[in-house]
Design an enzyme around this catalytic site. Structure first.
Site, PDB file in Angstrom:
ATOM      1  N   GLY A 181      30.096 -12.036 -52.096  1.00 14.17           N
ATOM      2  CA  GLY A 181      30.266 -10.372 -52.756  1.00 14.17           C
ATOM      3  C   GLY A 181      31.782 -10.214 -53.357  1.00 14.17           C
ATOM      4  O   GLY A 181      32.972 -10.825 -52.449  1.00 14.17           O
ATOM      5  N   LYS A 230      22.472 -18.758 -49.897  1.00 16.57           N
ATOM      6  CA  LYS A 230      24.384 -19.316 -50.366  1.00 16.57           C
ATOM      7  C   LYS A 230      23.922 -19.613 -48.557  1.00 16.57           C
ATOM      8  O   LYS A 230      25.219 -19.986 -48.359  1.00 16.57           O
ATOM      9  CB  LYS A 230      25.258 -18.421 -50.449  1.00 16.57           C
ATOM     10  CG  LYS A 230      25.125 -17.735 -52.025  1.00 16.57           C
ATOM     11  CD  LYS A 230      26.206 -16.861 -52.822  1.00 16.57           C
ATOM     12  CE  LYS A 230      25.933 -17.199 -54.221  1.00 16.57           C
ATOM     13  NZ  LYS A 230      26.553 -15.983 -54.529  1.00 16.57           N
ATOM     14  N   ILE A 289      29.290   0.108 -45.002  1.00 15.89           N
ATOM     15  CA  ILE A 289      29.935   0.701 -46.401  1.00 15.89           C
ATOM     16  C   ILE A 289      30.000   0.358 -47.680  1.00 15.89           C
ATOM     17  O   ILE A 289      30.514   2.360 -47.875  1.00 15.89           O
ATOM     18  CB  ILE A 289      31.036  -0.727 -46.773  1.00 15.89           C
ATOM     19  CG1 ILE A 289      31.467  -1.323 -45.034  1.00 15.89           C
ATOM     20  CG2 ILE A 289      32.980  -0.035 -47.446  1.00 15.89           C
ATOM     21  CD1 ILE A 289      33.152  -0.308 -43.890  1.00 15.89           C
ATOM     22  N   THR A 290      28.731   0.611 -47.830  1.00 12.73           N
ATOM     23  CA  THR A 290      27.735   0.617 -49.102  1.00 12.73           C
ATOM     24  C   THR A 290      27.451   2.050 -49.458  1.00 12.73           C
ATOM     25  O   THR A 290      27.349   3.195 -48.402  1.00 12.73           O
ATOM     26  CB  THR A 290      26.757  -0.020 -49.324  1.00 12.73           C
ATOM     27  OG1 THR A 290      26.457  -1.502 -48.801  1.00 12.73           O
ATOM     28  CG2 THR A 290      25.981   0.186 -50.235  1.00 12.73           C
ATOM     29  N   TYR A 332      43.094   8.446 -43.930  1.00 12.25           N
ATOM     30  CA  TYR A 332      44.166   7.934 -44.020  1.00 12.25           C
ATOM     31  C   TYR A 332      45.315   8.595 -43.973  1.00 12.25           C
ATOM     32  O   TYR A 332      46.183   8.344 -43.246  1.00 12.25           O
ATOM     33  CB  TYR A 332      44.302   7.015 -45.291  1.00 12.25           C
ATOM     34  CG  TYR A 332      43.028   6.002 -45.160  1.00 12.25           C
ATOM     35  CD1 TYR A 332      42.354   5.588 -44.701  1.00 12.25           C
ATOM     36  CD2 TYR A 332      42.584   5.591 -46.953  1.00 12.25           C
ATOM     37  CE1 TYR A 332      41.041   5.202 -45.408  1.00 12.25           C
ATOM     38  CE2 TYR A 332      41.878   4.873 -46.994  1.00 12.25           C
ATOM     39  CZ  TYR A 332      40.593   4.677 -45.796  1.00 12.25           C
ATOM     40  OH  TYR A 332      39.711   3.933 -46.183  1.00 12.25           O
ATOM     41  N   GLU A 334      34.300  18.460 -43.614  1.00 13.05           N
ATOM     42  CA  GLU A 334      34.506  18.804 -44.697  1.00 13.05           C
ATOM     43  C   GLU A 334      33.036  19.462 -45.690  1.00 13.05           C
ATOM     44  O   GLU A 334      31.885  19.713 -44.217  1.00 13.05           O
ATOM     45  CB  GLU A 334      34.728  17.534 -45.818  1.00 13.05           C
ATOM     46  CG  GLU A 334      33.276  16.879 -46.195  1.00 13.05           C
ATOM     47  CD  GLU A 334      33.727  15.982 -46.769  1.00 13.05           C
ATOM     48  OE1 GLU A 334      34.466  15.073 -47.020  1.00 13.05           O
ATOM     49  OE2 GLU A 334      32.684  15.537 -47.737  1.00 13.05           O
ATOM     50  N   HIS A 367      31.620  13.478 -52.574  1.00  9.10           N
ATOM     51  CA  HIS A 367      30.584  13.050 -51.296  1.00  9.10           C
ATOM     52  C   HIS A 367      29.336  13.999 -51.857  1.00  9.10           C
ATOM     53  O   HIS A 367      29.795  15.449 -51.435  1.00  9.10           O
ATOM     54  CB  HIS A 367      30.650  13.729 -50.518  1.00  9.10           C
ATOM     55  CG  HIS A 367      31.861  12.290 -49.779  1.00  9.10           C
ATOM     56  ND1 HIS A 367      33.099  13.146 -49.251  1.00  9.10           N
ATOM     57  CD2 HIS A 367      32.919  11.463 -50.119  1.00  9.10           C
ATOM     58  CE1 HIS A 367      34.284  12.359 -48.601  1.00  9.10           C
ATOM     59  NE2 HIS A 367      34.052  10.718 -49.040  1.00  9.10           N
TER      60      HIS A 367
END
Lengths: 381, 289
Positions: B18, B43, B97-98, B160, B210, B248
């Site tokens: 992808g 694939k 990650i998704t 980050y 958070e 989020h």
């Protein structure tokens, strides 16, 4: 997403949870006709995607079709907590011997569903939890095995039910579990579950919140969202369709950033220097120039906004794209307000050149930028 | 020493063909991550950046039995299946990650991982990085430097931001990981704190929380009882209103649960240093270390 009461009740009906006889009306005349068909005293209930409708006058009672028509006409003119009432549910009024609470939700810290049962139904369950924690029974459910019969019985027993009643409550809990699973629910609730004087159990109210992330496997709900019927405000919905998250707040400084945590931290920084954020807007990861330009447009559509703080920390998101988006947007912006930009990270140099060519200043420190934007607003005010 | 991943970690990329999978495979290879295989059903036989593509994780494991970690870039509606597949193949670290995976699936695969003792980091996470050794994620690598501070966060870009402050001040990181922005995530603050406490290469931990849920409160309870190394915490969302999701899915104050104030109080009470601005992390560490 939250479902209307009548939608939640459709889901309940499919698994055999007993409900009051009812009909849905969008005009007062329909309300009268439904009441005539039901041939009994009725409750007329506003269908909105928010709680607290009872206190706001969104539930009325009537004994005749004429009275029902009158009540429905009143409710259909109401706007409750910002939600205009478009439909009313006309329901057979029930005689109440006891009110029970049944609910299933997700316990975030246990990462499991939790079923909740209380013999003190009909009121806010959070209040019961606070004042009478011993009156609430909970059972955590293995997400792989699901709620098993014996667990449902034990839960009903822990809530104080015995004998045949225990079995009946357990049966309803298992049906509610089916609702939870079939609908990818975040929360489903019967409050109150009514016990009538002749010993019948009937779900008087119904709540069902479906996980937004599961909508791809719930076609009908997906279509409803497509038709623009949701709890979001107009701007929030518009942003959502453009792939961004926008939340309206009450201050006067517009906030745009990339990444939910960063945007929250940006709001907090503005507050730290005495400012008040007008919104939360996350352009998401890897946003294009066009998306940034749309974001600015949305933020400035809010009439209270007097200055904008754009905070970009380039990772997947590229500073040059963001700079281009800001310049594109400035050409067509409806209003001229000060924009303070903080930009660091991927392609920072290219982004800086683009902004410099257009004579737009920017800063490297989020903290300094927050201070600057608050000064801009104070200066004006 | 580090936690979760290091230079011996052998990686498979699920969803390697992808757009995202391909892009980040290259970025991770450039960083020095050892990627042995990738998957995309249908694939097999292709290559991406010189990495062989297989139809399934099990087939890749037959050829490369040393694979122990996966990173998943599969689209939301197929990502749960990919996670079950990784767990079924016995991988012990899954960096998911998704975003936008149905929460019912999340509860199931997280329970499955717990039963077999595998770690799921995420979903909706930027991943894990052990600077200088292994990047199993999508973070911009240049803001991280090797060092002795552990970094745990529920947010991507905010990680980050803080990492950049740390690096600039000369505090490198042992390992940095995002826990993910969903209401239900695999690895928790408590799990990560436990690993950092036991890690010889970590002197202090920075925790970035958070609003929403009670993971920070649980962390506070754990810190008080079991953590001897200093913890510095920052909580985002002090200005967020009740009942609104702040980007989020998990960042929502519901009723009295999940407020920034509640979390800050709990962490302070447990002895953590709570900072008001990300920029203050430098000063806080100077004082402690």
């Amino acid at each position: 997403m939250r479902l209307f009461e009548y939608e939640a009740k459709d889901a309940f009906r499919q698994v055999g949870i007993p409900l009051p006889a009812s009909g849905l009306a969008s005009t007062a005349r329909e309300a009268a006709r439904i009441t005539e068909d039901l041939a009994c005293p009725v409750a007329i209930k506003a269908q909105i995607l928010a709680g607290g409708r009872g206190k706001a006058g969104g539930i009325k009672f009537a004994d005749t079709p004429e009275a029902s028509k009158e009540a429905a006409a009143k409710i259909l003119k109401m706007t409750i907590h910002g939600h205009p009432v478009r439909r009313v549910l006309i329901e057979q009024r029930l005689e109440i011997k006891q009110e029970i609470y049944l609910g299933i939700t997700i316990d975030r810290s246990e990462r499991k569903p939790v079923a909740i049962c209380s013999a003190m139904g009909g009121v806010d369950i959070e209040q019961v939890a606070e004042k009478h924690p011993e009156k609430i029974a909970r059972s955590w459910i293995d997400p792989i095995l699901g709620l098993r019969d014996f667990e449902a019985r034990q839960l009903a027993k822990n809530a104080g039910f015995e004998g045949r009643t225990m079995l009946q409550v357990a049966g309803l809990l298992l049906r509610l579990w089916q609702v939870f699973i079939k609908n990818d629910a975040e929360l489903t609730e019967i409050n109150p579950l009514i016990v009538t004087p002749d010993g019948k159990f009937i779900a008087a109210d119904a709540r069902l919140n479906v996980d937004d992330n599961s909508l791809f496997r719930h076609q009908a709900l997906l279509e409803r969202v497509g038709a623009g019927i949701s709890e979001k405000t107009k701007l929030e919905q518009q942003a959502h369709e453009l792939g961004m998250t926008y939340v309206e707040l009450e201050g006067n400084i517009g906030i745009i950033g990339n990444g939910a945590g960063l945007v929250m931290a940006t709001m907090d920084a503005v507050k730290y220097y005495g400012g008040a954020p007008a919104n939360f807007l996350d352009v998401g990861g890897g946003a294009t120039a066009e998306r940034m330009s749309n974001a600015l447009e949305i933020v400035l559509s809010h009439p209270d906004v007097e200055a904008v703080f754009i905070n970009i920390l380039g990772g997947i998101t590229r500073c040059d794209e963001m700079a281009r988006g800001i310049i594109d947007a400035q050409k067509t912006l409806p209003r001229d307000v000060p924009i303070v930009i903080r930009m660091i990270g991927t392609r920072e140099k290219e982004g800086a050149e683009i902004l410099a060519a257009a004579n737009i200043p920017f800063l490297n420190s989020m903290d300094a930028a927050a201070k600057r934007v608050v000064e801009q607003v104070t200066k004006r005010g | 020493m580090t936690i979760l991943v290091d230079k011996t970690t052998k990686v498979i990329v699920q969803g390697i063909t992808g757009r995202e999978g391909h892009f980040h495979t290259k970025a991770m290879l450039d960083y020095g991550t050892t990627i042995l295989a990738g998957t995309t059903p249908g694939k097999s036989g292709q290559e991406v950046e010189g990495i062989p593509v297989f139809d399934s994780v099990v087939e890749a494991k037959e050829q490369f039995p040393e694979i122990n970690a996966s990173i998943i870039f599969v689209p939301a509606r197929f990502a749960a299946d990919a996670t079950y597949e990784a767990l079924d193949a016995g991988l012990t670290i899954v960096s998911l990650i998704t975003e936008h995976i149905p929460v019912h699936e999340e509860m199931r695969f997280i329970e499955l991982a717990r039963r077999q003792g595998s770690y799921i980091v995420g979903p909706n996470t930027p991943g894990i990085i052990t600077p200088g050794q292994c990047k199993l994620g999508i973070m911009p690598a240049h803001v991280f430097k090797p060092g002795r501070v552990g970094l745990i966060s529920r947010s991507g870009t905010l990680t980050y931001e803080v990492a950049a402050s740390l690096t600039e001040a000369g505090f490198g990181q042992s390992t940095a990981l995002g826990l993910g922005g969903d209401p239900i995530v695999g690895m928790s603050f408590v799990d990560a704190l436990k690993l950092f406490e036991a890690d010889d290469g970590t002197d202090a931990t920075v925790l970035i929380g958070e609003i929403g849920g009670s993971a920070e409160e649980a962390a506070a309870t754990y810190i008080k009882k079991h953590i001897s190394k200093p913890v510095i915490a920052y909580i985002a969302g002090r200005t967020a209103p009740k009942g609104k999701r702040m980007g989020h899915a998990g960042a929502i104050v519901s009723g009295k649960t999940g407020t920034a104030d509640g979390k800050i109080k709990a962490l302070r009470k447990a002895g953590a240093t709570v900072i008001d601005r990300p920029i203050d992390v430098d000063e806080a560490l100077q004082k402690i270390l």
